[in-house]
Structure formats: C-alpha cells, structure tokens
Scaffold this motif. Structure first.
Motif, PDB file in Angstrom:
ATOM      1  N   GLN A  23       0.835  -1.196   0.000  1.00 59.96           N
ATOM      2  CA  GLN A  23       0.000   0.000   0.000  1.00 59.96           C
ATOM      3  C   GLN A  23       0.867   1.243   0.000  1.00 59.96           C
ATOM      4  O   GLN A  23       1.881   1.293   0.687  1.00 59.96           O
ATOM      5  N   ARG A  24       0.445   2.223  -0.752  1.00 59.46           N
ATOM      6  CA  ARG A  24       1.128   3.521  -0.739  1.00 59.46           C
ATOM      7  C   ARG A  24       0.596   4.324   0.437  1.00 59.46           C
ATOM      8  O   ARG A  24      -0.617   4.409   0.642  1.00 59.46           O
ATOM      9  N   VAL A  25       1.500   4.909   1.193  1.00 56.79           N
ATOM     10  CA  VAL A  25       1.131   5.740   2.333  1.00 56.79           C
ATOM     11  C   VAL A  25       1.283   7.188   1.908  1.00 56.79           C
ATOM     12  O   VAL A  25       2.339   7.585   1.424  1.00 56.79           O
ATOM     13  N   THR A  26       0.226   7.967   2.071  1.00 53.49           N
ATOM     14  CA  THR A  26       0.277   9.383   1.711  1.00 53.49           C
ATOM     15  C   THR A  26       1.060  10.124   2.785  1.00 53.49           C
ATOM     16  O   THR A  26       0.752  10.034   3.978  1.00 53.49           O
ATOM     17  N   ASP A  27       2.103  10.810   2.344  1.00 52.76           N
ATOM     18  CA  ASP A  27       2.988  11.492   3.275  1.00 52.76           C
ATOM     19  C   ASP A  27       3.633  12.668   2.547  1.00 52.76           C
ATOM     20  O   ASP A  27       4.349  12.481   1.577  1.00 52.76           O
ATOM     21  N   ASP A  28       3.383  13.877   3.003  1.00 54.05           N
ATOM     22  CA  ASP A  28       3.914  15.071   2.343  1.00 54.05           C
ATOM     23  C   ASP A  28       5.416  15.248   2.551  1.00 54.05           C
ATOM     24  O   ASP A  28       6.050  16.037   1.863  1.00 54.05           O
ATOM     25  N   GLU A  29       5.988  14.520   3.510  1.00 55.57           N
ATOM     26  CA  GLU A  29       7.394  14.701   3.840  1.00 55.57           C
ATOM     27  C   GLU A  29       8.326  13.750   3.100  1.00 55.57           C
ATOM     28  O   GLU A  29       9.539  13.799   3.300  1.00 55.57           O
ATOM     29  N   THR A  30       7.793  12.867   2.260  1.00 60.29           N
ATOM     30  CA  THR A  30       8.628  11.889   1.566  1.00 60.29           C
ATOM     31  C   THR A  30       8.321  11.875   0.068  1.00 60.29           C
ATOM     32  O   THR A  30       7.247  12.287  -0.358  1.00 60.29           O
ATOM     33  N   GLU A  31       9.280  11.375  -0.688  1.00 57.29           N
ATOM     34  CA  GLU A  31       9.042  11.117  -2.114  1.00 57.29           C
ATOM     35  C   GLU A  31       7.995  10.010  -2.223  1.00 57.29           C
ATOM     36  O   GLU A  31       7.091  10.083  -3.030  1.00 57.29           O
ATOM     37  N   PHE A  32       8.203   8.958  -1.426  1.00 57.54           N
ATOM     38  CA  PHE A  32       7.212   7.892  -1.327  1.00 57.54           C
ATOM     39  C   PHE A  32       7.416   7.115  -0.041  1.00 57.54           C
ATOM     40  O   PHE A  32       8.474   7.142   0.576  1.00 57.54           O
ATOM     41  N   LEU A  36       4.177  -2.542   3.454  1.00 59.86           N
ATOM     42  CA  LEU A  36       3.978  -3.895   2.935  1.00 59.86           C
ATOM     43  C   LEU A  36       4.058  -4.896   4.072  1.00 59.86           C
ATOM     44  O   LEU A  36       4.415  -4.548   5.190  1.00 59.86           O
ATOM     45  N   ARG A  37       3.720  -6.117   3.752  1.00 61.12           N
ATOM     46  CA  ARG A  37       3.847  -7.211   4.730  1.00 61.12           C
ATOM     47  C   ARG A  37       4.729  -8.286   4.129  1.00 61.12           C
ATOM     48  O   ARG A  37       4.586  -8.640   2.965  1.00 61.12           O
ATOM     49  N   LEU A  38       5.638  -8.759   4.957  1.00 56.39           N
ATOM     50  CA  LEU A  38       6.515  -9.865   4.586  1.00 56.39           C
ATOM     51  C   LEU A  38       6.444 -10.839   5.758  1.00 56.39           C
ATOM     52  O   LEU A  38       6.731 -10.441   6.891  1.00 56.39           O
ATOM     53  N   ALA A  39       6.010 -12.057   5.518  1.00 61.58           N
ATOM     54  CA  ALA A  39       5.786 -13.038   6.585  1.00 61.58           C
ATOM     55  C   ALA A  39       4.849 -12.460   7.654  1.00 61.58           C
ATOM     56  O   ALA A  39       5.085 -12.609   8.846  1.00 61.58           O
ATOM     57  N   ARG A  40       3.821 -11.757   7.210  1.00 63.88           N
ATOM     58  CA  ARG A  40       2.801 -11.132   8.061  1.00 63.88           C
ATOM     59  C   ARG A  40       3.348 -10.004   8.927  1.00 63.88           C
ATOM     60  O   ARG A  40       2.668  -9.521   9.824  1.00 63.88           O
ATOM     61  N   LEU A  43       6.382  -3.736   7.198  1.00 62.59           N
ATOM     62  CA  LEU A  43       7.626  -3.038   6.901  1.00 62.59           C
ATOM     63  C   LEU A  43       7.298  -1.843   6.012  1.00 62.59           C
ATOM     64  O   LEU A  43       6.267  -1.826   5.345  1.00 62.59           O
ATOM     65  N   HIS A  44       8.210  -0.882   5.990  1.00 66.42           N
ATOM     66  CA  HIS A  44       8.056   0.282   5.123  1.00 66.42           C
ATOM     67  C   HIS A  44       9.273   0.422   4.227  1.00 66.42           C
ATOM     68  O   HIS A  44      10.396   0.144   4.642  1.00 66.42           O
ATOM     69  N   VAL A  45       9.018   0.858   3.003  1.00 64.22           N
ATOM     70  CA  VAL A  45      10.066   1.244   2.073  1.00 64.22           C
ATOM     71  C   VAL A  45       9.836   2.729   1.836  1.00 64.22           C
ATOM     72  O   VAL A  45       8.801   3.121   1.299  1.00 64.22           O
ATOM     73  N   ILE A  46      10.799   3.534   2.271  1.00 63.11           N
ATOM     74  CA  ILE A  46      10.620   4.986   2.276  1.00 63.11           C
ATOM     75  C   ILE A  46      11.754   5.651   1.511  1.00 63.11           C
ATOM     76  O   ILE A  46      12.918   5.263   1.642  1.00 63.11           O
ATOM     77  N   LYS A  47      11.404   6.644   0.752  1.00 64.27           N
ATOM     78  CA  LYS A  47      12.418   7.487   0.111  1.00 64.27           C
ATOM     79  C   LYS A  47      12.047   8.926   0.409  1.00 64.27           C
ATOM     80  O   LYS A  47      10.960   9.381   0.064  1.00 64.27           O
ATOM     81  N   GLU A  48      12.951   9.630   1.083  1.00 66.86           N
ATOM     82  CA  GLU A  48      12.663  10.992   1.512  1.00 66.86           C
ATOM     83  C   GLU A  48      13.069  12.040   0.479  1.00 66.86           C
ATOM     84  O   GLU A  48      12.425  13.068   0.362  1.00 66.86           O
ATOM     85  N   GLU A  49      14.170  11.785  -0.221  1.00 65.72           N
ATOM     86  CA  GLU A  49      14.685  12.747  -1.186  1.00 65.72           C
ATOM     87  C   GLU A  49      14.880  12.062  -2.528  1.00 65.72           C
ATOM     88  O   GLU A  49      15.243  10.890  -2.581  1.00 65.72           O
ATOM     89  N   THR A  50      14.710  12.795  -3.603  1.00 65.19           N
ATOM     90  CA  THR A  50      14.787  12.246  -4.954  1.00 65.19           C
ATOM     91  C   THR A  50      16.073  11.440  -5.168  1.00 65.19           C
ATOM     92  O   THR A  50      16.033  10.333  -5.693  1.00 65.19           O
ATOM     93  N   ARG A  51      17.204  11.962  -4.783  1.00 67.19           N
ATOM     94  CA  ARG A  51      18.478  11.283  -5.001  1.00 67.19           C
ATOM     95  C   ARG A  51      19.018  10.621  -3.731  1.00 67.19           C
ATOM     96  O   ARG A  51      20.152  10.187  -3.685  1.00 67.19           O
ATOM     97  N   GLY A  52      18.176  10.530  -2.714  1.00 64.21           N
ATOM     98  CA  GLY A  52      18.586   9.946  -1.443  1.00 64.21           C
ATOM     99  C   GLY A  52      18.446   8.437  -1.423  1.00 64.21           C
ATOM    100  O   GLY A  52      18.020   7.809  -2.398  1.00 64.21           O
ATOM    101  N   PRO A  53      18.784   7.829  -0.286  1.00 61.84           N
ATOM    102  CA  PRO A  53      18.692   6.378  -0.153  1.00 61.84           C
ATOM    103  C   PRO A  53      17.257   5.894  -0.008  1.00 61.84           C
ATOM    104  O   PRO A  53      16.360   6.653   0.360  1.00 61.84           O
TER     105      PRO A  53
END
Length: 157
Positions: A23-32, A36-40, A43-53
């Motif tokens: 699921q996409r989480v709406t957040d004004d402070e991040t790129e995305f 998600l769920r892995l083995a129930r 977890l989150h996959v977050i990117k704060e800046e365009t060229r960041g980690p």
C-alpha cells in the motif's frame, strides 16, 4: 551514474511471492512511503529525497501489558537485551530504541525497537532491496519470538 529510483521501480522490484498487502502511504514529507507485509510483518520502504537512499524500516513494539511488565523488571529487561543483542548487532543497518512518543531513548525506556537498512542509489537493485527486507523481517520475528519465550518462561517459572 545511477538514475533516480522511483516508487514504480521499487514496487516492480517487490517479489510478489514473498511480499503482500503493498500500500502507498500518503505522506507530504517523503518522495514515497510504501507499507507492505513480509511473513505477516509490517515493513516500510521509504524514500525521503529524490536522489537519497531507499530506507527499509521495521518497528517491533513492546505494546502489550505483559511485555511492558517484562520491560519494567531490571532482571527481565537485562535478560531480553542479552538475548536480542547479538541479532541486533548482525542485522544489516542499524537499530534504535524508541520511547512512547517515537523518540530515540535508552533500552530501559523503550516502547519499541526500530530497525533500518538503507540502500543508496549506486547499490539499489531488486536483490539488495529484497535481501534487506528479508533480513529485517527475520530480525523482527526473532525479537518477537524471544519476547514471547521470556514471557512464557516467567509465567511458568
């Protein structure tokens, strides 16, 4: 030079046989921010800046009354830290103990443990992302099982 890794690329890298409930989480402070769920486990996959980690983040809470009681006992808390310490040390990335407001704190005041693994643009790949997510999920499951085991030992002992 590596190009910008976007949300669509990250979603395409997710292994649908292992990862679900994306699921996409709406957040004004991040790129995305992708939850998600892995083995129930969440977890989150977050990117704060365009060229960041890309940040892979998990959080394991001490959020039941029984667990809070375990954390309030010096002996039990020390036993828990002794058992989970080696896993925290070898899990890729870093960990932070968080208090009830989500602020970094000492273990004695912890309400949760956040694990974070960062993938920088020059190392970003499906392999790196899935390995990172699976490592965090494995560590989370170990932490949860260790807490459960200690609670059962205290109840039966």
């Amino acid at each position: 030079m590596v190009g910008v890794i976007g949300e669509e690329q990250v979603i395409a890298w997710l292994d649908g046989k292992v990862v679900n409930d994306v699921q996409r989480v709406t957040d004004d402070e991040t790129e995305f921010n992708i939850e998600l769920r892995l083995a129930r486990l969440p977890l989150h996959v977050i990117k704060e800046e365009t060229r960041g980690p890309i940040r892979l983040v998990s959080n394991t809470g001490f959020d039941t009354e029984r667990t809070r009681n375990l954390m309030e006992s010096d002996e039990d808390r020390n036993e828990l830290l002794t058992r989970i310490g080696p896993v925290l040390a070898v899990t890729p990335g870093f960990y932070t103990f968080l208090d009830g407001e989500g602020t970094s704190c000492e273990f004695t005041d912890a309400h949760s443990i956040q694990l974070e693994h960062r993938i920088y643009p020059d190392g970003a790949s499906r392999q790196a992302m899935m390995e990172g997510l699976m490592s965090l999920a494995t560590a989370m499951r170990y932490l949860q099982n260790t807490v459960t085991m200690l609670l059962e030992a205290r109840q039966n002992g």
